[in-house]
Design an enzyme around this catalytic site. Structure first.
Site, PDB file in Angstrom:
ATOM      1  N   SER A  29      41.050  52.740  42.152  1.00  0.00           N
ATOM      2  CA  SER A  29      42.003  52.869  43.261  1.00  0.00           C
ATOM      3  C   SER A  29      41.828  54.191  43.984  1.00  0.00           C
ATOM      4  O   SER A  29      41.813  55.254  43.360  1.00  0.00           O
ATOM      5  CB  SER A  29      43.441  52.854  42.736  1.00  0.00           C
ATOM      6  OG  SER A  29      43.757  51.589  42.261  1.00  0.00           O
ATOM      7  N   HIS A  59      41.297  49.160  47.232  1.00  0.00           N
ATOM      8  CA  HIS A  59      39.950  48.814  46.766  1.00  0.00           C
ATOM      9  C   HIS A  59      39.176  48.225  47.940  1.00  0.00           C
ATOM     10  O   HIS A  59      39.751  47.684  48.867  1.00  0.00           O
ATOM     11  CB  HIS A  59      40.014  47.808  45.618  1.00  0.00           C
ATOM     12  CG  HIS A  59      40.516  48.392  44.341  1.00  0.00           C
ATOM     13  ND1 HIS A  59      39.712  48.643  43.258  1.00  0.00           N
ATOM     14  CD2 HIS A  59      41.748  48.802  43.999  1.00  0.00           C
ATOM     15  CE1 HIS A  59      40.439  49.176  42.285  1.00  0.00           C
ATOM     16  NE2 HIS A  59      41.677  49.285  42.711  1.00  0.00           N
ATOM     17  N   HIS A  81      41.213  43.237  38.446  1.00  0.00           N
ATOM     18  CA  HIS A  81      41.964  43.619  37.253  1.00  0.00           C
ATOM     19  C   HIS A  81      42.489  42.381  36.525  1.00  0.00           C
ATOM     20  O   HIS A  81      42.748  41.353  37.146  1.00  0.00           O
ATOM     21  CB  HIS A  81      43.181  44.462  37.638  1.00  0.00           C
ATOM     22  CG  HIS A  81      42.859  45.660  38.469  1.00  0.00           C
ATOM     23  ND1 HIS A  81      42.599  45.581  39.808  1.00  0.00           N
ATOM     24  CD2 HIS A  81      42.759  46.968  38.126  1.00  0.00           C
ATOM     25  CE1 HIS A  81      42.352  46.790  40.272  1.00  0.00           C
ATOM     26  NE2 HIS A  81      42.442  47.651  39.280  1.00  0.00           N
ATOM     27  N   TYR A  83      45.434  41.950  35.601  1.00  0.00           N
ATOM     28  CA  TYR A  83      46.780  41.588  36.055  1.00  0.00           C
ATOM     29  C   TYR A  83      46.780  40.765  37.348  1.00  0.00           C
ATOM     30  O   TYR A  83      47.815  40.233  37.729  1.00  0.00           O
ATOM     31  CB  TYR A  83      47.656  42.841  36.237  1.00  0.00           C
ATOM     32  CG  TYR A  83      47.177  43.832  37.281  1.00  0.00           C
ATOM     33  CD1 TYR A  83      47.244  43.541  38.635  1.00  0.00           C
ATOM     34  CD2 TYR A  83      46.658  45.062  36.903  1.00  0.00           C
ATOM     35  CE1 TYR A  83      46.804  44.442  39.588  1.00  0.00           C
ATOM     36  CE2 TYR A  83      46.220  45.972  37.845  1.00  0.00           C
ATOM     37  CZ  TYR A  83      46.297  45.655  39.182  1.00  0.00           C
ATOM     38  OH  TYR A  83      45.854  46.545  40.115  1.00  0.00           O
ATOM     39  N   GLU A  84      45.617  40.640  38.000  1.00  0.00           N
ATOM     40  CA  GLU A  84      45.617  39.854  39.244  1.00  0.00           C
ATOM     41  C   GLU A  84      45.769  38.366  38.963  1.00  0.00           C
ATOM     42  O   GLU A  84      46.572  37.688  39.582  1.00  0.00           O
ATOM     43  CB  GLU A  84      44.343  40.144  40.043  1.00  0.00           C
ATOM     44  CG  GLU A  84      44.358  41.571  40.590  1.00  0.00           C
ATOM     45  CD  GLU A  84      43.040  41.966  41.224  1.00  0.00           C
ATOM     46  OE1 GLU A  84      42.601  41.280  42.152  1.00  0.00           O
ATOM     47  OE2 GLU A  84      42.454  42.961  40.771  1.00  0.00           O
ATOM     48  N   ALA A 111      42.162  55.228  38.401  1.00  0.00           N
ATOM     49  CA  ALA A 111      43.308  56.116  38.577  1.00  0.00           C
ATOM     50  C   ALA A 111      44.185  55.932  37.337  1.00  0.00           C
ATOM     51  O   ALA A 111      44.312  54.813  36.831  1.00  0.00           O
ATOM     52  CB  ALA A 111      44.080  55.726  39.828  1.00  0.00           C
ATOM     53  N   MET A 206      45.498  50.641  34.058  1.00  0.00           N
ATOM     54  CA  MET A 206      45.514  49.172  34.021  1.00  0.00           C
ATOM     55  C   MET A 206      44.116  48.554  34.147  1.00  0.00           C
ATOM     56  O   MET A 206      43.986  47.409  34.568  1.00  0.00           O
ATOM     57  CB  MET A 206      46.396  48.652  35.160  1.00  0.00           C
ATOM     58  CG  MET A 206      47.821  49.181  35.132  1.00  0.00           C
ATOM     59  SD  MET A 206      48.759  48.570  36.533  1.00  0.00           S
ATOM     60  CE  MET A 206      50.218  49.629  36.458  1.00  0.00           C
ATOM     61  N   SER A 207      43.089  49.303  33.779  1.00  0.00           N
ATOM     62  CA  SER A 207      41.734  48.762  33.991  1.00  0.00           C
ATOM     63  C   SER A 207      40.780  49.326  32.948  1.00  0.00           C
ATOM     64  O   SER A 207      41.181  49.806  31.901  1.00  0.00           O
ATOM     65  CB  SER A 207      41.248  49.148  35.391  1.00  0.00           C
ATOM     66  OG  SER A 207      41.052  50.551  35.473  1.00  0.00           O
ATOM     67  N   ASN A 230      49.292  60.887  38.466  1.00  0.00           N
ATOM     68  CA  ASN A 230      50.706  61.160  38.159  1.00  0.00           C
ATOM     69  C   ASN A 230      50.846  61.464  36.677  1.00  0.00           C
ATOM     70  O   ASN A 230      49.966  61.149  35.883  1.00  0.00           O
ATOM     71  CB  ASN A 230      51.567  59.920  38.500  1.00  0.00           C
ATOM     72  CG  ASN A 230      51.071  58.675  37.781  1.00  0.00           C
ATOM     73  OD1 ASN A 230      50.107  58.037  38.217  1.00  0.00           O
ATOM     74  ND2 ASN A 230      51.713  58.331  36.685  1.00  0.00           N
ATOM     75  N   HIS A 242      52.504  52.438  43.327  1.00  0.00           N
ATOM     76  CA  HIS A 242      51.110  52.218  43.731  1.00  0.00           C
ATOM     77  C   HIS A 242      50.798  53.049  44.981  1.00  0.00           C
ATOM     78  O   HIS A 242      49.686  53.561  45.131  1.00  0.00           O
ATOM     79  CB  HIS A 242      50.868  50.727  43.982  1.00  0.00           C
ATOM     80  CG  HIS A 242      49.428  50.391  44.262  1.00  0.00           C
ATOM     81  ND1 HIS A 242      48.389  50.734  43.410  1.00  0.00           N
ATOM     82  CD2 HIS A 242      48.841  49.762  45.312  1.00  0.00           C
ATOM     83  CE1 HIS A 242      47.241  50.328  43.928  1.00  0.00           C
ATOM     84  NE2 HIS A 242      47.481  49.733  45.084  1.00  0.00           N
TER      85      HIS A 242
HETATM   86  N1  HPA Z   1      50.189  53.894  34.573  1.00  0.00           N
HETATM   87  C1  HPA Z   1      49.303  52.888  34.701  1.00  0.00           C
HETATM   88  N2  HPA Z   1      48.364  52.859  35.624  1.00  0.00           N
HETATM   89  C2  HPA Z   1      48.299  53.909  36.466  1.00  0.00           C
HETATM   90  C3  HPA Z   1      49.183  54.981  36.387  1.00  0.00           C
HETATM   91  C4  HPA Z   1      50.192  54.977  35.384  1.00  0.00           C
HETATM   92  O1  HPA Z   1      51.014  55.894  35.246  1.00  0.00           O
HETATM   93  N3  HPA Z   1      48.836  55.845  37.381  1.00  0.00           N
HETATM   94  C5  HPA Z   1      47.780  55.296  38.023  1.00  0.00           C
HETATM   95  N4  HPA Z   1      47.437  54.121  37.475  1.00  0.00           N
END
Ligand code: HPA
Length: 268
Positions: A29, A59, A81, A83-84, A111, A206-207, A230, A242
């Site tokens: 991302s 993306h 991903h 989750y898609e 990310a 998440m990847s 973050n 996001h």
């Molecule tokens: N959690 C999951 N996926 C992420 C995060 C997070 O805090 N930040 C960026 N992708």
């Protein structure tokens, strides 16, 4: 190797040339701009039957084949991903194609949220290892004994050393840590983050983990780098979203590009 991967590799060579690819790069991302830095041919995933749609904003669903710092690379501008669509093996075909194009190594980027106070938004983290917190596996249903993939040193020590050396050369901090894969698409709860911390996770995202498993299955060496966007849930007052991920990713992306370019220069 599946017949479809061989067919797609033939199709890609017809458009991008026959020279073998040395390294694959999977962009996470907010990191898609690196695909534009490659001197080569961009092929939309839509032209590659069976390729995932990679419909997540931030993306860029193109496969770019060409030279970056004098090394022939294949850049996956977008990843799909779990989750898609709920399919943990969604990146299998792209990785098979990478292998069919001649690559023996791949670097995944993503990310992620940090669980470590010393690794802050805008920083990079090199994955030393991972925790499959989701319990999902892209090799479930694989009928051959090849499915029993050893995952010791899954994150290739030599590739990691090359990335660390490149980071030192361009003066970018590249601490190593353990990445925990959370299925998403909802973010984690603070209690889940505390659990991941106890389990030994340093960052969460998440990847990447399914791709690392698939890469090892296919005999590709693999390493992965997170750009921290973050602090993980419950660790700061900042609101996690996001939008925030996409806004923050470019901070780390600039550093990541420097590191990757330096690594490629040493591979020339
Ligand atoms: N959690 C999951 N996926 C992420 C995060 C997070 O805090 N930040 C960026 N992708």
């Amino acid at each position: 190797m599946s017949k479809n991967a061989e067919y797609l590799a033939t199709l890609i060579r017809a458009r991008a040339g026959d020279a073998p690819v040395r390294l694959g790069l999977i962009l996470g991302s907010g990191l898609g701009h690196l695909a534009g830095a490659v001197d080569g041919v961009a092929i939309p995933y839509a032209d590659l039957p069976g390729f995932p749609h990679a419909g997540v904003s931030g993306h860029n669903p193109n496969l770019v084949i060409g030279d970056l710092e004098g090394v022939r690379v294949a850049v996956f501008g977008g990843r799909a991903h779990y989750y898609e669509k709920g399919d943990p093996k969604v990146m299998r075909l792209p990785l098979e194609v990478l292998r069919a194009l001649g690559a023996d190594a791949v670097i995944a980027t993503n990310a992620a949220g940090s669980l470590r106070p010393d690794i802050r938004p805008g920083d990079l983290m090199l994955l030393s290892d991972h925790i499959n917190f989701s319990g999902l596996n892209p090799l479930i249903g694989e009928p051959t004994d090849a499915r029993f993939v050893p995952m010791t040193d899954a994150h290739d020590p030599d590739l990691r050393a090359a990335l660390r050396a490149a980071a030192a050369k361009v003066d970018v901090a590249l601490p190593e840590g353990v990445y925990a894969w959370y299925s998403g698409p909802s973010f984690e709860t603070p209690a889940e983050i505390r659990a991941i911390k106890i389990l030994g996770g340093d960052a969460v995202g998440m990847s990447t983990v399914p791709e690392v498993i698939l890469a090892r299955f296919l005999g590709l060496r693999v390493a992965a780098v997170s750009t921290i966007t973050n602090m993980a849930a419950g660790m700061s007052d900042e609101k996690i979203s996001h939008e925030h991920t996409k806004a923050m990713a470019p901070l780390g992306a600039a550093k990541l590009e420097q590191v990757l370019r330096e690594m490629l220069r040493t591979m020339r």
